[in-house]
Design a protein around this motif. Structure first.
Motif, PDB file in Angstrom:
ATOM      1  N   UNK A 144       0.845  -1.170   0.000  1.00 22.96           N
ATOM      2  CA  UNK A 144       0.000   0.000   0.000  1.00 22.96           C
ATOM      3  C   UNK A 144       0.890   1.233   0.000  1.00 22.96           C
ATOM      4  N   UNK A 145       0.677   2.084  -0.955  1.00 23.62           N
ATOM      5  CA  UNK A 145       1.476   3.306  -1.061  1.00 23.62           C
ATOM      6  C   UNK A 145       0.618   4.487  -0.633  1.00 23.62           C
ATOM      7  N   UNK A 146       1.086   5.220   0.324  1.00 23.44           N
ATOM      8  CA  UNK A 146       0.376   6.394   0.798  1.00 23.44           C
ATOM      9  C   UNK A 146       1.143   7.631   0.408  1.00 23.44           C
ATOM     10  N   UNK A 147       0.422   8.616  -0.015  1.00 26.33           N
ATOM     11  CA  UNK A 147       1.050   9.891  -0.359  1.00 26.33           C
ATOM     12  C   UNK A 147       0.552  10.963   0.576  1.00 26.33           C
ATOM     13  N   UNK A 148       1.356  11.960   0.801  1.00 31.86           N
ATOM     14  CA  UNK A 148       0.954  13.062   1.671  1.00 31.86           C
ATOM     15  C   UNK A 148      -0.010  13.995   0.949  1.00 31.86           C
ATOM     16  N   UNK A 149      -0.955  14.592   1.676  1.00 34.56           N
ATOM     17  CA  UNK A 149      -1.898  15.524   1.046  1.00 34.56           C
ATOM     18  C   UNK A 149      -1.563  16.961   1.314  1.00 34.56           C
TER      19      UNK A 149
END
Length: 124
Positions: A119-124
């Motif tokens: 799972x790849x999470x990116x910053x908002x």
């Protein structure tokens, strides 16, 4: 590998009982004195020439059973001979692997596909 030892796999000392049977019917007993994933050295009184094929039956340690493998005599010495495995497949290699150097195990271990969730999470 050093200049003196050109073996592909490291050998370890053992003391495993063995029965050797040549194609011509000669049978002998011996002891595996060192082993690797490519061959073994066997102490025996059986007199065999290099390139002689044999059926080798070994009693493995720690109640892990017996191993039967086809080998050929690679070289002789005053106390027995060295053999090279002819039919060491994955099954035989896996049974020998716990008794040899860990670096050798990776070369012979069966490859297993593993699906890992990523799972790849990116910053908002």
């Amino acid at each position: 590998m050093t200049g003196r030892d050109r073996r592909r796999f490291q050998r370890i000392r053992t003391a495993w009982p063995a029965i050797l049977e040549a194609a011509d019917g000669r049978v002998g007993v011996g002891q595996v004195v060192d082993t690797s994933l490519s061959g073994m050295r066997i102490a025996t009184d059986l007199d065999l020439e290099p390139d002689t094929p044999l059926t080798l039956r070994i009693t493995l340690p720690k109640d892990t059973g017996r191993l039967e493998i086809l080998v050929k005599v690679a070289r002789r010495d005053p106390h027995g001979f060295g053999v090279a495995f002819l039919t060491a497949g994955e099954g035989e290699a896996e049974r020998l692997a716990p008794f040899v150097a860990p670096g050798d195990i990776r070369r012979w271990a069966r490859r297993v596909a593993v699906n890992l969730p990523v799972r790849i999470e990116t910053g908002t």
